[in-house]
Motif scaffolding. Structure first.
Motif, PDB file in Angstrom:
ATOM      1  N   ALA A 133       0.829  -1.204   0.000  1.00  0.00           N
ATOM      2  CA  ALA A 133       0.000   0.000   0.000  1.00  0.00           C
ATOM      3  C   ALA A 133       0.865   1.256   0.000  1.00  0.00           C
ATOM      4  O   ALA A 133       0.618   2.207  -0.756  1.00  0.00           O
ATOM      5  N   SER A 136       2.605   1.722  -3.403  1.00  0.00           N
ATOM      6  CA  SER A 136       1.667   2.116  -4.463  1.00  0.00           C
ATOM      7  C   SER A 136       1.295   3.594  -4.343  1.00  0.00           C
ATOM      8  O   SER A 136       1.105   4.270  -5.363  1.00  0.00           O
ATOM      9  N   SER A 140       1.981   6.472  -7.099  1.00  0.00           N
ATOM     10  CA  SER A 140       0.952   7.409  -7.522  1.00  0.00           C
ATOM     11  C   SER A 140       1.470   8.840  -7.525  1.00  0.00           C
ATOM     12  O   SER A 140       1.165   9.635  -8.427  1.00  0.00           O
ATOM     13  N   PHE A 168      -9.327  10.136  -2.035  1.00  0.00           N
ATOM     14  CA  PHE A 168      -9.125   8.744  -2.439  1.00  0.00           C
ATOM     15  C   PHE A 168      -8.056   8.702  -3.521  1.00  0.00           C
ATOM     16  O   PHE A 168      -8.147   9.414  -4.525  1.00  0.00           O
ATOM     17  N   ASP A 169      -7.035   7.889  -3.314  1.00  0.00           N
ATOM     18  CA  ASP A 169      -5.934   7.801  -4.277  1.00  0.00           C
ATOM     19  C   ASP A 169      -6.309   6.806  -5.375  1.00  0.00           C
ATOM     20  O   ASP A 169      -6.061   5.610  -5.277  1.00  0.00           O
ATOM     21  N   CYS A 173      -4.940   2.761  -6.155  1.00  0.00           N
ATOM     22  CA  CYS A 173      -5.931   1.685  -6.137  1.00  0.00           C
ATOM     23  C   CYS A 173      -5.928   0.920  -7.456  1.00  0.00           C
ATOM     24  O   CYS A 173      -5.909  -0.320  -7.467  1.00  0.00           O
ATOM     25  N   LEU A 177      -4.982  -3.197  -8.369  1.00  0.00           N
ATOM     26  CA  LEU A 177      -5.948  -4.065  -9.032  1.00  0.00           C
ATOM     27  C   LEU A 177      -5.383  -4.655 -10.334  1.00  0.00           C
ATOM     28  O   LEU A 177      -5.569  -5.835 -10.623  1.00  0.00           O
ATOM     29  N   ALA A 400      -5.846  -2.733  -2.325  1.00  0.00           N
ATOM     30  CA  ALA A 400      -6.245  -1.619  -3.196  1.00  0.00           C
ATOM     31  C   ALA A 400      -7.056  -0.581  -2.424  1.00  0.00           C
ATOM     32  O   ALA A 400      -6.852   0.629  -2.572  1.00  0.00           O
ATOM     33  N   VAL A 401      -7.964  -1.060  -1.578  1.00  0.00           N
ATOM     34  CA  VAL A 401      -8.765  -0.137  -0.766  1.00  0.00           C
ATOM     35  C   VAL A 401      -7.892   0.595   0.245  1.00  0.00           C
ATOM     36  O   VAL A 401      -7.998   1.813   0.433  1.00  0.00           O
ATOM     37  N   ALA A 403      -4.686   1.171   0.017  1.00  0.00           N
ATOM     38  CA  ALA A 403      -3.844   2.118  -0.718  1.00  0.00           C
ATOM     39  C   ALA A 403      -4.613   3.377  -1.079  1.00  0.00           C
ATOM     40  O   ALA A 403      -4.055   4.477  -1.075  1.00  0.00           O
ATOM     41  N   GLY A 404      -5.891   3.226  -1.383  1.00  0.00           N
ATOM     42  CA  GLY A 404      -6.692   4.377  -1.753  1.00  0.00           C
ATOM     43  C   GLY A 404      -6.835   5.396  -0.639  1.00  0.00           C
ATOM     44  O   GLY A 404      -6.944   6.591  -0.893  1.00  0.00           O
TER      45      GLY A 404
END
Length: 501
Positions: A133, A136, A140, A168-169, A173, A177, A400-401, A403-404
């Motif tokens: 996370a 990532s 980003s 939210f990133d 995310c 995925l 993914a969540v 990381a977001g």
């Protein structure tokens, strides 16, 4: 078939029941739980290099040089690399002796017992999930920087959490995925993607070293080890544990500053142990896994030291950037082209880091599920791709969540403490398994046992107590949650427990 294997003498029961090496290997032969063997020594080395070269070399070099060590950050990388080398020798023996998915979790099950194995497996799930996370989110940031340069700006609500502004990133995310899909599609595809990515970022790192060497100013190395000053770290729970335990105040710069810096730059080396999680998918694990572990660690240590020497020579350590030190060093000497190329290389490089961390996490989860400590539904292998697709998809969605919504400032030290804890357990496991199963064939043997494992334990513990007390509290909270899950579910559903009953 289980009755045909002799049970080792003095086998422990209850919480410390062990799963023999023979049983672990036999479980890998069950058709519905068997991973496809497709990796060579080169593939494993590429995986190791792919996950190690990332956040550390592109970000930490400047931050630690400016705040803790000055030009002697190169020595901090050597110290951290030496700690990892001690642990790597222990990992290499275990991975060649027990070529089963799960890394430190599987090793602990064979030597320390089920309960310690659960603890270390639970720890690894945390470590690898948070690391993926965090990286990532860093990826980003580089992509957003490149998009901004091209004139395209993402709205704040889709750019993640920064300086108190919650968002939210989206890019982080989506990255996780996409990598999840690649991992489900097969290890060989994953290794090919990783090979391309690693080739790009190693080329960029070599360019930094070669081109940057022409802009070194020897005056920037004076002093190479700056004079020690009291650390400006916060008090209370923000202080390093060593300070609360012994009243010792860590120093920035100076000789002790090198060791304090090593505890932080250790994050840059996280990943070589991921090679051990892929042992079950190696064609010749007894030979190839030790080569992959030790080879990737050696390559990355040399590159880290070279880059840190070049960057601190290009720009005075007190003026280095803490966000993008390599790129900004080239901007400072009037070469924005190389700065842009480095930013591109960093973004590409972090892609492979995320994928391999996600790979390692899914294999640990898969191994724990196959043993019944987690729901067995997650240990089913895809009939076509030969990958643990259910555990990979489930964990990919969760990461993914996370990381977001993750801010990278809080979680990096948790990754460090989790990895160091795994190092301690693996080193102890080597000593114990040498005594309890001296008959096991070992294609690679850790030298100077028990000296090397004991040194590994002591070095890892020293770096651990240099982390903040707040980090220790968060780590303890995760461990308590793991204890609850084990006694509520894992203990009663364990395959070894059922055999014992």
């Amino acid at each position: 078939m289980s009755s045909s294997l002799p049970e080792p003498e003095g086998r422990r029961r209850g919480l410390f029941r062990t799963k023999t090496v023979e049983e672990s290997i036999r479980d890998t032969e069950e058709p519905e739980h068997a991973l496809r063997k497709s990796l060579s020594a080169l593939d494993l080395t590429v995986f190791g290099v792919g996950v190690i070269i990332g956040t550390g070399i592109f970000v930490l070099t400047g931050k630690i040089a400016k705040e803790s060590a000055g030009p002697s950050v190169a020595l901090a990388f050597v110290v951290a690399g030496a700690v990892c080398a001690l642990a790597a020798l222990c990992y290499a023996e275990f991975a060649s002796t027990v070529p089963v998915a799960g890394s430190a979790y599987t090793f602990s099950y064979a030597s320390l017992g089920e309960f310690p194995a659960w603890i270390i497996g639970w720890d690894l799930v945390l470590e690898l999930a948070l690391a993926c996370a965090v990286v990532s989110v860093g990826w980003s940031g580089y992509i957003r920087s490149l998009l901004d340069t091209a004139g395209f700006h993402l709205p704040q609500s889709l750019s993640g959490t920064h300086e108190g502004q919650v968002g939210f990133d989206l890019l982080a995310c989506l990255l996780v995925l996409v990598l999840t899909v690649i991992l489900v599609a097969g290890m060989k595809l994953s290794s090919r993607v990783t090979a391309v990515v690693v080739g790009v970022k190693v080329t960029v790192v070599l360019l930094v070293i070669i081109v940057g060497a022409f802009f070194i100013n020897g005056a920037n190395y004076d002093p190479f080890v700056p004079e020690a000053v009291p650390s400006e770290g916060g008090g209370g729970w923000q202080a390093p544990l060593v300070q609360l335990m012994f009243g010792f105040t860590p120093a920035s710069f100076g000789v002790m500053g090198i060791f304090a810096a090593a505890a932080v730059v250790f994050f840059a080396f996280i990943g070589f142990d991921i090679v051990a999680t892929a042992a079950e998918e190696a064609r010749n694990p007894q030979r190839d896994v030790p080569r992959g572990i030790l080879g990737s660690l050696l390559i990355c240590t040399v590159l880290y030291v070279a880059v840190s020497i070049v960057v601190t020579g290009m720009r005075k350590y007190s003026r280095l950037s803490t966000d993008a030190p390599l790129a900004d060093a080239f901007k400072d000497v009037g070469h924005p082209f190389w700065a842009g190329l480095i930013s591109f290389g960093a973004a590409v490089g972090l892609t492979s880091v995320c994928m391999i961390l996600l790979l390692g996490q899914s294999r640990v989860f898969f191994a724990m599920s196959r043993d019944g400590l987690l729901p067995r539904v997650f240990s089913t292998v895809h009939p076509r791709f030969g990958t643990p697709y259910r555990s990979t998809i489930a964990l990919g969605v969760v990461v993914a969540v996370v990381a977001g919504f993750t801010s990278i400032d809080v979680l990096a030290e948790l990754v460090n403490i989790g990895t160091l804890f795994a190092f301690v357990v693996v080193a102890l496991g080597v000593i114990i398994l040498r005594r309890t199963r001296p008959d096991l064939p070992r294609s690679f043997r850790t030298p100077l046992v028990p000296l090397v494992p004991v040194l590994s334990v002591l070095a890892s513990l020293w770096l651990m107590i240099n982390l903040t007390a707040e980090t220790w509290m968060r780590f303890a909270a995760w461990m308590v949650l793991g204890l609850v899950f084990y006694f509520v579910y894992g203990r009663s559903h364990s395959r070894m427990g059922r055999r014992e009953r």
